[in-house]
Scaffold this active site. Sequence first.
Site, mmCIF file in Angstrom:
data_model
loop_
_atom_site.group_PDB
_atom_site.id
_atom_site.type_symbol
_atom_site.label_atom_id
_atom_site.label_comp_id
_atom_site.label_asym_id
_atom_site.label_seq_id
_atom_site.Cartn_x
_atom_site.Cartn_y
_atom_site.Cartn_z
ATOM 1 N N ARG A 22 0.850 -1.208 0.083
ATOM 2 C CA ARG A 22 -0.038 -0.080 0.107
ATOM 3 C C ARG A 22 0.969 1.342 -0.126
ATOM 4 O O ARG A 22 1.738 1.374 0.879
ATOM 5 C CB ARG A 22 -0.819 0.112 1.248
ATOM 6 C CG ARG A 22 -1.944 -0.941 1.085
ATOM 7 C CD ARG A 22 -2.897 -0.868 2.340
ATOM 8 N NE ARG A 22 -3.730 -2.087 2.379
ATOM 9 C CZ ARG A 22 -4.591 -2.433 3.079
ATOM 10 N NH1 ARG A 22 -5.136 -1.511 4.002
ATOM 11 N NH2 ARG A 22 -5.110 -3.400 2.837
ATOM 12 N N SER A 113 -7.908 -0.965 0.541
ATOM 13 C CA SER A 113 -8.924 -1.433 1.595
ATOM 14 C C SER A 113 -9.602 -0.357 2.161
ATOM 15 O O SER A 113 -10.295 0.527 1.430
ATOM 16 C CB SER A 113 -8.298 -2.325 2.436
ATOM 17 O OG SER A 113 -9.139 -2.917 3.433
ATOM 18 N N HIS A 114 -9.500 -0.045 3.353
ATOM 19 C CA HIS A 114 -10.114 0.944 4.054
ATOM 20 C C HIS A 114 -9.581 2.094 3.976
ATOM 21 O O HIS A 114 -9.937 3.157 4.481
ATOM 22 C CB HIS A 114 -10.197 0.462 5.569
ATOM 23 C CG HIS A 114 -8.971 0.410 6.178
ATOM 24 N ND1 HIS A 114 -8.094 -1.012 6.059
ATOM 25 C CD2 HIS A 114 -8.030 0.837 7.137
ATOM 26 C CE1 HIS A 114 -6.894 -0.760 6.594
ATOM 27 N NE2 HIS A 114 -6.930 0.467 7.279
ATOM 28 N N ASP A 278 -16.206 -1.988 3.892
ATOM 29 C CA ASP A 278 -15.042 -0.995 3.618
ATOM 30 C C ASP A 278 -14.639 -1.029 2.111
ATOM 31 O O ASP A 278 -15.294 -1.773 1.401
ATOM 32 C CB ASP A 278 -13.682 -1.631 4.463
ATOM 33 C CG ASP A 278 -12.993 -3.020 3.867
ATOM 34 O OD1 ASP A 278 -13.839 -3.637 3.330
ATOM 35 O OD2 ASP A 278 -11.841 -3.101 4.146
ATOM 36 N N ASP A 280 -12.777 -2.716 -0.056
ATOM 37 C CA ASP A 280 -12.792 -3.678 -0.953
ATOM 38 C C ASP A 280 -13.707 -4.882 -0.360
ATOM 39 O O ASP A 280 -13.587 -5.959 -0.792
ATOM 40 C CB ASP A 280 -11.155 -4.388 -1.004
ATOM 41 C CG ASP A 280 -10.678 -4.709 0.335
ATOM 42 O OD1 ASP A 280 -11.359 -4.060 1.430
ATOM 43 O OD2 ASP A 280 -10.003 -5.677 0.727
ATOM 44 N N ASP A 282 -14.585 -6.525 2.347
ATOM 45 C CA ASP A 282 -14.119 -7.678 3.334
ATOM 46 C C ASP A 282 -14.428 -7.285 4.628
ATOM 47 O O ASP A 282 -14.551 -8.560 5.547
ATOM 48 C CB ASP A 282 -12.760 -8.226 2.905
ATOM 49 C CG ASP A 282 -11.425 -6.982 3.245
ATOM 50 O OD1 ASP A 282 -11.753 -6.053 3.585
ATOM 51 O OD2 ASP A 282 -10.297 -7.667 3.262
ATOM 52 N N ARG A 283 -14.519 -6.025 5.001
ATOM 53 C CA ARG A 283 -14.984 -5.791 6.434
ATOM 54 C C ARG A 283 -16.336 -5.616 6.532
ATOM 55 O O ARG A 283 -17.146 -5.102 5.601
ATOM 56 C CB ARG A 283 -14.225 -4.650 6.991
ATOM 57 C CG ARG A 283 -12.597 -4.657 6.960
ATOM 58 C CD ARG A 283 -12.151 -3.464 7.375
ATOM 59 N NE ARG A 283 -10.741 -3.469 7.473
ATOM 60 C CZ ARG A 283 -9.818 -2.963 8.486
ATOM 61 N NH1 ARG A 283 -10.392 -1.993 9.034
ATOM 62 N NH2 ARG A 283 -8.462 -2.867 8.177
ATOM 63 N N THR A 345 -2.248 -10.648 13.578
ATOM 64 C CA THR A 345 -2.837 -9.595 12.807
ATOM 65 C C THR A 345 -2.789 -9.973 11.358
ATOM 66 O O THR A 345 -1.634 -9.975 10.909
ATOM 67 C CB THR A 345 -2.719 -8.360 13.113
ATOM 68 O OG1 THR A 345 -3.020 -8.151 14.708
ATOM 69 C CG2 THR A 345 -3.567 -7.221 12.355
ATOM 70 N N GLU A 364 -11.546 -10.867 13.278
ATOM 71 C CA GLU A 364 -10.386 -9.946 13.872
ATOM 72 C C GLU A 364 -11.353 -8.966 14.238
ATOM 73 O O GLU A 364 -12.461 -8.672 13.824
ATOM 74 C CB GLU A 364 -9.562 -9.476 12.585
ATOM 75 C CG GLU A 364 -8.538 -10.603 11.856
ATOM 76 C CD GLU A 364 -7.435 -9.723 11.188
ATOM 77 O OE1 GLU A 364 -6.332 -9.693 11.678
ATOM 78 O OE2 GLU A 364 -7.956 -9.348 9.874
ATOM 79 N N SER A 366 -10.865 -5.879 13.851
ATOM 80 C CA SER A 366 -10.805 -4.894 12.967
ATOM 81 C C SER A 366 -12.048 -5.023 11.917
ATOM 82 O O SER A 366 -11.809 -4.767 10.635
ATOM 83 C CB SER A 366 -9.664 -4.574 12.226
ATOM 84 O OG SER A 366 -9.182 -5.917 11.680
ATOM 85 N N LYS A 377 -11.658 -12.416 4.486
ATOM 86 C CA LYS A 377 -12.810 -11.991 5.367
ATOM 87 C C LYS A 377 -13.585 -11.493 4.563
ATOM 88 O O LYS A 377 -13.514 -11.294 3.308
ATOM 89 C CB LYS A 377 -12.335 -11.033 6.527
ATOM 90 C CG LYS A 377 -11.516 -9.785 5.831
ATOM 91 C CD LYS A 377 -11.067 -8.887 7.117
ATOM 92 C CE LYS A 377 -10.521 -7.626 6.850
ATOM 93 N NZ LYS A 377 -9.145 -7.702 6.415
HETATM 94 C C1 VG1 Z 1 -5.498 -3.846 9.904
HETATM 95 C C2 VG1 Z 1 -6.169 -4.435 10.760
HETATM 96 C C3 VG1 Z 1 -5.899 -5.942 10.334
HETATM 97 C C4 VG1 Z 1 -6.500 -6.376 9.002
HETATM 98 C C5 VG1 Z 1 -5.571 -5.464 7.967
HETATM 99 C C6 VG1 Z 1 -6.366 -5.744 6.741
HETATM 100 O O1 VG1 Z 1 -4.027 -4.032 9.640
HETATM 101 O O2 VG1 Z 1 -5.644 -4.188 11.892
HETATM 102 O O3 VG1 Z 1 -6.775 -6.601 11.535
HETATM 103 O O4 VG1 Z 1 -6.291 -7.486 8.705
HETATM 104 O O5 VG1 Z 1 -5.736 -4.145 8.309
HETATM 105 O O6 VG1 Z 1 -7.557 -5.350 6.484
HETATM 106 P P1 VG1 Z 1 -2.884 -2.974 10.623
HETATM 107 O O7 VG1 Z 1 -1.785 -3.794 10.300
HETATM 108 O O8 VG1 Z 1 -3.090 -1.770 10.136
HETATM 109 O O9 VG1 Z 1 -3.356 -3.063 11.914
HETATM 110 V V1 VG1 Z 1 -8.040 -4.617 5.253
HETATM 111 O O10 VG1 Z 1 -9.622 -4.700 5.116
HETATM 112 O O11 VG1 Z 1 -7.112 -3.312 5.093
HETATM 113 O O12 VG1 Z 1 -7.527 -5.692 3.609
HETATM 114 CO CO CO Z 2 -10.502 -4.558 3.422
#
Ligand code: VG1
Ligand code: CO
Length: 544
Positions: A22, A113-114, A278, A280, A282-283, A345, A364, A366, A377
């Site tokens: 990213r 993602s988010h 979110d 993509d 998955d959340r 994680t 998770e 998150s 997810k």
């Molecule tokens: C975050 C979350 C983690 C999740 C990851 C990807 O990672 O805490 O639980 O798997 O995002 O999710 P980090 O390293 O920022 O804590 V997603 O929906 O961004 O693919």
């Molecule tokens: Co995501």
Amino acid sequence: MNMRKVSTTPFPDQKPGTSGLRKAVKAFQQPHYLENFIQSIFGSVGDLGGQTLVLGGDGRYYNRQAIQIILKMAAANGIGRIKVGQGGILSTPATSAIIRKYQAFGGIILSASHNPGGPNGDFGVKYNINNGGPAPEKVTEAIYDRSKIIDSYQILEAPDVDLETLGESHLAETVVEVIDSVHDYEELMESLFDFEGIHQLLTRGNFRISIDALHAVAGPYAHAIFEQRLGAPVGTVCNGTPLEDFGGGHPDPNLVYAHELVDILYGEDAPDFGAAFDGDGDRNMILGRKFFVTPSDSLAVLAANAKLVPGYSSGLAGVARSMPTSQAVDRVAAQIGIESYETPTGWKFFGNLLDAGKATLCGEESFGTGSNHIREKDGLWAVLFWLNILAVRQQSVEQIVREHWQTYGRNYYSRHDYEEIETAPANNLIERLRSLLPTLKGKQFGNYEVEYSDDFSYTDPVDGSVSEKQGVRIGFTDGSRIVVRLSGTGTQGATLRVYLESYEPDSAKHDLDPQQALASLITIVEEIAQIRELTGREQPTVIT
Ligand code: VG1
Ligand code: CO
């Protein structure tokens, strides 16, 4: 059509994080940046000759350009067939489902993602392997190693592919197949859930839902499944058209960034159920009327009620949660008599457990929940799971969660994020905390005594691989926990995450505001980690 071998030099920063590579869009737009990373993938995942790859993204800015580049590179690298989502759109869970269904070699998902999108936002590339799941660490490390020595990449000179029209075309020898973004995924959902029961729930007239896709990729899936297939009224899905900049917001389904939906669910004449996804897809965030379900509780409730859902009626093999996720699901597992696994994680750590049949549900804190139906997810899946349970139990979301607490006790839980702090002080804070770990055991903080303190290390029970330094844990004798780690998905400075958990068996005490219930732990983490002093921040950016 001309094959070109283009000379290039390595970029030093192409190390994938928690979930893919990213970076700011502007980083990806540098000449050769995307191409280097894609060629590093193609060069390190095995023989791709004649294989099938799945390709799509969350529709964010630069998605379309990146897809055209990747298609031409795939053709030049001898890939046999590319299944690409119409308009370049595929959610992360849909990509996983399609890889599995068609036994593809792997897939590339374009998403951060988010993280926010747009020309000044973020972009990302994730590589998934043939089980449909995120590449495990040994694969991402091989890609990174490759990216450090790359000196050329291959690309076909050809006109852009029409991504709008379904069907097949050719790029040199490679077949490009534009597929419907929703169809295969919808079919999979229908095989798991009681669509007739959910249809009745949504059309009987006294149960209303509100779904917010936050202008991101879940929109088309939600329109197709909730409105067209399950009969929810048109308008049930808000912000359902993917926009390149997500309408300027963070496509992150939590109480802060999904406030439009939160206002509806906490407002006058609120609907019975609300959910958001979110970037993509998955959340998921689950809301009842004036009621927020923490992701950790959501996982525990799904596990406890799984037998009510056709796809899980024969029970669960086991459950798994990431280390910072609350221990609520462990209590359910103990009661059912199944194993509960604790992983670092990131969804990539669930893949082996799911493949080996050791876990059926995973989650998770998150806002991620999923199962062995795919290897990611899955936001919509979680909502359908909840709706299926609600259709069977005929209770409100709040009643179901409160009964759950009565049975298992309540794990009060909160995460405090300090976003975009400077990297050096953030690293300092963690290093200092690590150096304190050996001294904490047995120490008393107010009413709390430290039972253990460590930096989480995980040994995969399937392949024996070891992942170290996955987050500082401080556990107390009453079962409370504090976890501190740095995010692996941010792109600006560092994000510090502080996770707080305490356990309350007494149902007379299940009505507290979590910030209040966790107040002592919040004071203790400040005392131990000195967040204010070391980061200069008076309070977290986001509290969930
Ligand atoms: C975050 C979350 C983690 C999740 C990851 C990807 O990672 O805490 O639980 O798997 O995002 O999710 P980090 O390293 O920022 O804590 V997603 O929906 O961004 O693919
Ligand atoms: Co995501």
